[in-house]
Design an enzyme around this catalytic site. Structure first.
Site, PDB file in Angstrom:
ATOM      1  N   ARG A  67       1.769   9.022  -3.057  1.00 50.31           N
ATOM      2  CA  ARG A  67       1.522   9.913  -1.930  1.00 50.31           C
ATOM      3  C   ARG A  67       2.778  10.054  -1.088  1.00 50.31           C
ATOM      4  NH1 ARG A  67      -0.998   7.781   1.592  1.00 50.31           N
ATOM      5  NH2 ARG A  67      -1.294   5.738   0.685  1.00 50.31           N
ATOM      6  N   TYR A 196       0.316  14.292  -8.201  1.00 48.53           N
ATOM      7  CA  TYR A 196       0.014  12.862  -8.221  1.00 48.53           C
ATOM      8  C   TYR A 196      -1.165  12.461  -7.338  1.00 48.53           C
ATOM      9  CZ  TYR A 196       0.642   7.975  -8.942  1.00 48.53           C
ATOM     10  OH  TYR A 196       0.423   6.683  -9.317  1.00 48.53           O
ATOM     11  N   LYS A 205      -8.447  11.466  -1.056  1.00 47.88           N
ATOM     12  CA  LYS A 205      -7.937  11.226   0.298  1.00 47.88           C
ATOM     13  C   LYS A 205      -8.086  12.462   1.185  1.00 47.88           C
ATOM     14  CE  LYS A 205      -7.455   7.274  -0.945  1.00 47.88           C
ATOM     15  NZ  LYS A 205      -6.653   6.092  -1.004  1.00 47.88           N
ATOM     16  N   HIS A 225     -11.685   4.164   4.521  1.00 48.87           N
ATOM     17  CA  HIS A 225     -10.900   3.717   3.369  1.00 48.87           C
ATOM     18  C   HIS A 225     -11.339   2.283   3.029  1.00 48.87           C
ATOM     19  CE1 HIS A 225      -6.553   3.131   1.617  1.00 48.87           C
ATOM     20  NE2 HIS A 225      -7.405   3.480   0.685  1.00 48.87           N
ATOM     21  N   SER A 247      -3.535   0.845   1.367  1.00 49.80           N
ATOM     22  CA  SER A 247      -3.254   1.129  -0.037  1.00 49.80           C
ATOM     23  C   SER A 247      -2.519  -0.036  -0.682  1.00 49.80           C
ATOM     24  CB  SER A 247      -2.397   2.382  -0.139  1.00 49.80           C
ATOM     25  OG  SER A 247      -3.063   3.447   0.512  1.00 49.80           O
ATOM     26  N   CYS A 249      -3.480  -3.054  -1.188  1.00 56.98           N
ATOM     27  CA  CYS A 249      -3.659  -4.334  -0.505  1.00 56.98           C
ATOM     28  C   CYS A 249      -4.914  -5.078  -0.961  1.00 56.98           C
ATOM     29  CB  CYS A 249      -3.660  -4.136   1.009  1.00 56.98           C
ATOM     30  SG  CYS A 249      -2.044  -3.676   1.640  1.00 56.98           S
ATOM     31  N   ASP A 274     -12.767   2.144  -3.020  1.00 52.73           N
ATOM     32  CA  ASP A 274     -11.708   2.801  -2.234  1.00 52.73           C
ATOM     33  C   ASP A 274     -12.234   3.529  -0.998  1.00 52.73           C
ATOM     34  OD1 ASP A 274      -8.797   3.275  -2.144  1.00 52.73           O
ATOM     35  OD2 ASP A 274      -9.308   5.389  -2.350  1.00 52.73           O
ATOM     36  N   ARG A 366      -0.943   3.642 -12.363  1.00 58.25           N
ATOM     37  CA  ARG A 366      -2.391   3.598 -12.099  1.00 58.25           C
ATOM     38  C   ARG A 366      -3.202   3.809 -13.368  1.00 58.25           C
ATOM     39  NH1 ARG A 366      -4.248   3.283  -6.377  1.00 58.25           N
ATOM     40  NH2 ARG A 366      -2.283   3.054  -5.282  1.00 58.25           N
TER      41      ARG A 366
HETATM   42  P1  GTP Z   1      -5.267   1.451  -3.430  1.00 55.21           P
HETATM   43  O1  GTP Z   1      -5.900   1.905  -4.703  1.00 55.21           O
HETATM   44  O2  GTP Z   1      -3.851   1.875  -3.303  1.00 55.21           O
HETATM   45  O3  GTP Z   1      -6.055   1.844  -2.221  1.00 55.21           O
HETATM   46  O4  GTP Z   1      -5.139  -0.169  -3.522  1.00 55.21           O
HETATM   47  P2  GTP Z   1      -6.197  -1.353  -3.361  1.00 55.21           P
HETATM   48  O5  GTP Z   1      -6.378  -1.686  -1.932  1.00 55.21           O
HETATM   49  O6  GTP Z   1      -7.409  -1.085  -4.163  1.00 55.21           O
HETATM   50  O7  GTP Z   1      -5.403  -2.597  -3.995  1.00 55.21           O
HETATM   51  P3  GTP Z   1      -5.583  -3.330  -5.406  1.00 55.21           P
HETATM   52  O8  GTP Z   1      -6.841  -4.114  -5.475  1.00 55.21           O
HETATM   53  O9  GTP Z   1      -5.343  -2.344  -6.477  1.00 55.21           O
HETATM   54  O10 GTP Z   1      -4.385  -4.368  -5.352  1.00 55.21           O
HETATM   55  C1  GTP Z   1      -3.040  -3.940  -5.168  1.00 55.21           C
HETATM   56  C2  GTP Z   1      -2.091  -5.010  -5.656  1.00 55.21           C
HETATM   57  O11 GTP Z   1      -2.312  -6.228  -4.963  1.00 55.21           O
HETATM   58  C3  GTP Z   1      -2.255  -5.322  -7.133  1.00 55.21           C
HETATM   59  O12 GTP Z   1      -0.986  -5.554  -7.682  1.00 55.21           O
HETATM   60  C4  GTP Z   1      -3.070  -6.584  -7.142  1.00 55.21           C
HETATM   61  O13 GTP Z   1      -2.826  -7.377  -8.289  1.00 55.21           O
HETATM   62  C5  GTP Z   1      -2.609  -7.280  -5.857  1.00 55.21           C
HETATM   63  N1  GTP Z   1      -3.681  -8.104  -5.270  1.00 55.21           N
HETATM   64  C6  GTP Z   1      -4.982  -7.764  -5.106  1.00 55.21           C
HETATM   65  N2  GTP Z   1      -5.700  -8.787  -4.593  1.00 55.21           N
HETATM   66  C7  GTP Z   1      -4.833  -9.803  -4.422  1.00 55.21           C
HETATM   67  C8  GTP Z   1      -4.968 -11.143  -3.922  1.00 55.21           C
HETATM   68  O14 GTP Z   1      -6.046 -11.594  -3.539  1.00 55.21           O
HETATM   69  N3  GTP Z   1      -3.832 -11.892  -3.872  1.00 55.21           N
HETATM   70  C9  GTP Z   1      -2.624 -11.417  -4.300  1.00 55.21           C
HETATM   71  N4  GTP Z   1      -1.554 -12.226  -4.212  1.00 55.21           N
HETATM   72  N5  GTP Z   1      -2.465 -10.171  -4.787  1.00 55.21           N
HETATM   73  C10 GTP Z   1      -3.552  -9.379  -4.843  1.00 55.21           C
HETATM   74  C1  SPV Z   2      -4.120   4.957  -1.943  1.00 56.24           C
HETATM   75  O1  SPV Z   2      -2.917   5.178  -1.845  1.00 56.24           O
HETATM   76  O2  SPV Z   2      -4.795   4.455  -1.007  1.00 56.24           O
HETATM   77  C2  SPV Z   2      -4.813   5.240  -3.210  1.00 56.24           C
HETATM   78  C3  SPV Z   2      -4.073   5.946  -4.252  1.00 56.24           C
HETATM   79  O3  SPV Z   2      -5.990   4.927  -3.367  1.00 56.24           O
HETATM   80  S1  SPV Z   2      -4.021   7.655  -3.977  1.00 56.24           S
HETATM   81  O4  SPV Z   2      -5.173   8.258  -4.646  1.00 56.24           O
HETATM   82  O5  SPV Z   2      -2.781   8.161  -4.565  1.00 56.24           O
HETATM   83  O6  SPV Z   2      -4.095   7.933  -2.567  1.00 56.24           O
HETATM   84 MN    MN Z   3      -6.795   3.744  -1.578  1.00 56.10          MN
END
Ligand code: GTP
Ligand code: SPV
Ligand code: MN
Length: 588
Positions: A67, A196, A205, A225, A247, A249, A274, A366
């Site tokens: 984004r 993307y 979003k 979110h 995002s 996190c 999400d 992704r």
């Molecule tokens: P978006 O799709 O962007 O909104 O992201 P999200 O909030 O769904 O995050 P996601 O669960 O995909 O995790 C993002 C990154 O953080 C990945 O590389 C995970 O492996 C890492 N991660 C997730 N949970 C943990 C955790 O509890 N500890 C650590 N150290 N890393 C984590």
């Molecule tokens: C985020 O960035 O919070 C996502 C990926 O979930 S995107 O769909 O590109 O916004």
């Molecule tokens: Mn997201």
């Protein structure tokens, strides 16, 4: 068919001038045709059909991998209605600066008309969108991420005039001619110059957060979110918990958590990973639906140990974007199980070896996968009324200051925690990574109106709810002196969820916590840091509230809150003052 959809499609065709217009019905046959087309022109690469049946790789333009928040605009009539945290452009300026980029932009291309639902077909909270796009990749992703095609056409046919138009064109993919524009007053989306994720899959979003947040303000609900999970306890009871983390996190990973205590009866079920749309129910609780039908998840870091459920989910019928591939067309990314392969083709299509010194997969690579392939999908994920929330977690990446978990004193204090949360930036958006910024409710890039008004709306929703969820802050990302994460995270986050449930169940009489100036912090014993092999020093750091750190934090929060002027709700100002009072030496 609602004639206005046809009128709108005609109108945008007159400007964009596509060679063909295709109305999408969402059938397998249509999808197969699109996939074949994309495989033949190189947009998609078919992956190993034994290991990854019906899976494909897409390599995006290297200038178009995340984004782009600086190119994302809220086009309200008044700048104040976008507020200090959004980029604003007047609708008139948008007409002059953005609309011309759509002139002939689909010449030589096919325009796909993609009708879709956000929410299950039988939910009263479900909303309709129509995206027109010149990207077949967008169509294939929208088919996974939303209820797309006939089901939405049927809904439009019954005369629903309430649909959100989203105009998308790849343009020339140049960031110099890229805009993602939202018109909250007319509930319209324009996106040009990016193919993307959140820039181009307009249901996500753009609609389900930016436009929907303004609908929620007007109609008395919340578009957030947030992940939504069901926590099953040994007595078979399920407690629903939502979590707003910025995002990349940890939302997807927490929502799909594989419990280390499954044999004791502790288990997580995914409702959403999400986005959550939250309504006040007749029983005074907050009820949440997941408006999406698929997951657009971060690939790096996903492996059989951290997230076996995601690994299972993506093993078929999935689209991978910007990951690396092996000699036998299997996927690979940083953090995958097993040894690093000696040879790969990287996300840009170049040969790669461990000596290359670059990432093989893009850090924001992704997978797109249907929710129904998640082995721990909640049986309630499509319940028309949603699921009742007992707790909300706010979380982010903080190397210091914020403990593993703490509980707010009440709803107003909890809203203050959300309003003042901060997190280190990630690769999910272009720009610097690892910089701490305020990201209220993880909505900084996604709130469609003035964030001050948004906080007022949160406070109002809490007042209308007789039993609002308890609010907690979490932080999986605290580091030690060597910069290593102290907390093992992933499955072990179950320990935090258990404590959250205990606090919710026990209400104000809850024990196993100590009151600090910032909130209620658990004891290391109840989390079980010793069983995890953490040293006493590390455990102390995880739960520490350092007064100097927090005084600095409060100062930074103050500077941020100041930006909202008279749009800052008094309750948030008072909560900030109360925090400062509790931190001041006389009070402690
Ligand atoms: P978006 O799709 O962007 O909104 O992201 P999200 O909030 O769904 O995050 P996601 O669960 O995909 O995790 C993002 C990154 O953080 C990945 O590389 C995970 O492996 C890492 N991660 C997730 N949970 C943990 C955790 O509890 N500890 C650590 N150290 N890393 C984590
Ligand atoms: C985020 O960035 O919070 C996502 C990926 O979930 S995107 O769909 O590109 O916004
Ligand atoms: Mn997201």
């Amino acid at each position: 068919m609602s004639s206005s959809v046809e009128e709108w499609v005609d109108e945008v065709s007159r400007t964009t001038r596509p060679d063909h217009v295709v109305w999408c019905d969402g059938t397998d046959a249509e999808n197969d045709r699109l996939i074949d087309l994309m495989v033949s022109d190189g947009t998609l690469l078919r992956l190993n059909d034994q290991k990854l049946p019906n899976c494909f790789l897409h390599r995006s333009n290297p200038q178009d991998v995340a984004r782009t928040e600086h190119l994302t605009f809220i086009c309200s009539e008044q700048a104040e209605d976008a507020g200090p945290t959004n980029n604003w452009m007047s609708p008139q300026d948008a007409q002059e600066r953005i609309w011309p980029l759509f002139k002939n932009s689909m010449h030589g291309r096919t325009m796909y008309v993609v009708p879709y639902l956000m929410g299950a077909a039988n939910s009263p909270y479900t909303k309709i969108g129509v995206e027109v796009t010149d990207s077949p990749y967008v169509v294939a992703n929208m088919r996974i991420m939303t209820r797309m095609g006939q089901v939405a056409l049927d809904r439009l046919k019954t005369g629903s005039a309430d649909w959100v138009p989203g105009l998308h064109s790849l343009g020339d993919l140049s960031p110099d001619r890229r805009f993602i524009a939202h018109f909250p007053e007319t509930r319209t989306i324009w996106s040009v110059g990016s193919g993307y994720g959140g820039n181009a899959l307009l249901g996500k979003k753009c609609y389900a957060l930016r436009i929907a947040s303004t609908m929620g303000r007007d109609q008395g609900w919340l578009a957030e979110h947030m992940l939504i999970l069901g926590l099953e306890s040994p007595d078979g009871d399920v407690t629903y918990i939502a979590g707003a983390f910025p995002s990349a996190c940890g939302k997807t990973n927490l929502a799909m958590l594989k419990s280390p205590f499954e044999s004791d009866g502790w288990k997580v079920w995914t409702v959403g990973e999400d986005i959550a749309w939250i309504n006040v129910g007749p029983d005074g609780r907050l009820w949440a639906i997941n408006p999406e039908a698929g997951y657009f998840g971060v690939a790096p870091g996903t492996n059989r140990k951290t997230n076996p459920n995601a690994m299972d989910a993506v093993s078929q019928n999935s689209i991978f974007t910007n990951v690396a591939i092996t000699d036998d067309r299997d996927v690979w990314w940083e953090g995958m199980d097993g040894p690093v392969p000696q040879r790969l083709i990287d996300w840009q299509g170049n040969p790669w070896t461990p000596a290359s010194g670059t990432k093989a997969a893009h850090p924001n690579s992704r997978f797109t996968t249907p929710a129904t392939q998640n082995p721990v999908l909640s049986t309630h994920w499509e319940d028309p009324q949603g699921v009742p929330l007992s707790a909300i977690l706010f979380g982010g990446r903080r190397a210091r200051t914020v403990p593993l978990v703490y509980k707010s004193f009440d709803w107003e204090h909890g809203v203050f925690l959300g309003a003042t949360m901060a997190s280190e930036t990630t690769a999910a958006a272009t720009g610097a990574v690892g910089v701490v910024r305020r990201d209220p409710m993880a909505m900084l890039p996604f709130c469609g109106y003035n964030m001050g008004d948004y906080w007022a709306h949160w406070l109002e929703v809490g007042k209308r709810a007789a039993s609002p969820p308890a609010i907690f802050q979490v932080n999986w990302f605290r580091t030690d002196d060597q910069g290593r994460y102290i907390w093992p995270g992933f499955g072990e986050n179950m320990r935090v969820l258990r404590w959250v449930r205990d606090q919710v169940r026990a209400g104000n009489g809850a024990s196993d916590g100590r009151e600090t100036p910032v909130g209620i912090v658990p004891t290391p014993e109840v989390i079980g840091t010793r069983d995890l092999g953490l040293s006493a020093a590390d455990a102390d750091t995880l739960f520490e509230i350092d007064r100097d750190d927090w005084l600095r934090e409060a100062e930074d929060q103050h500077a941020f809150l100041q930006k909202f002027g008279d749009r800052l709700p008094a309750a948030i100002r008072e909560q900030h003052q109360a925090l400062q009072d509790r931190l001041s030496p006389v009070a402690v």
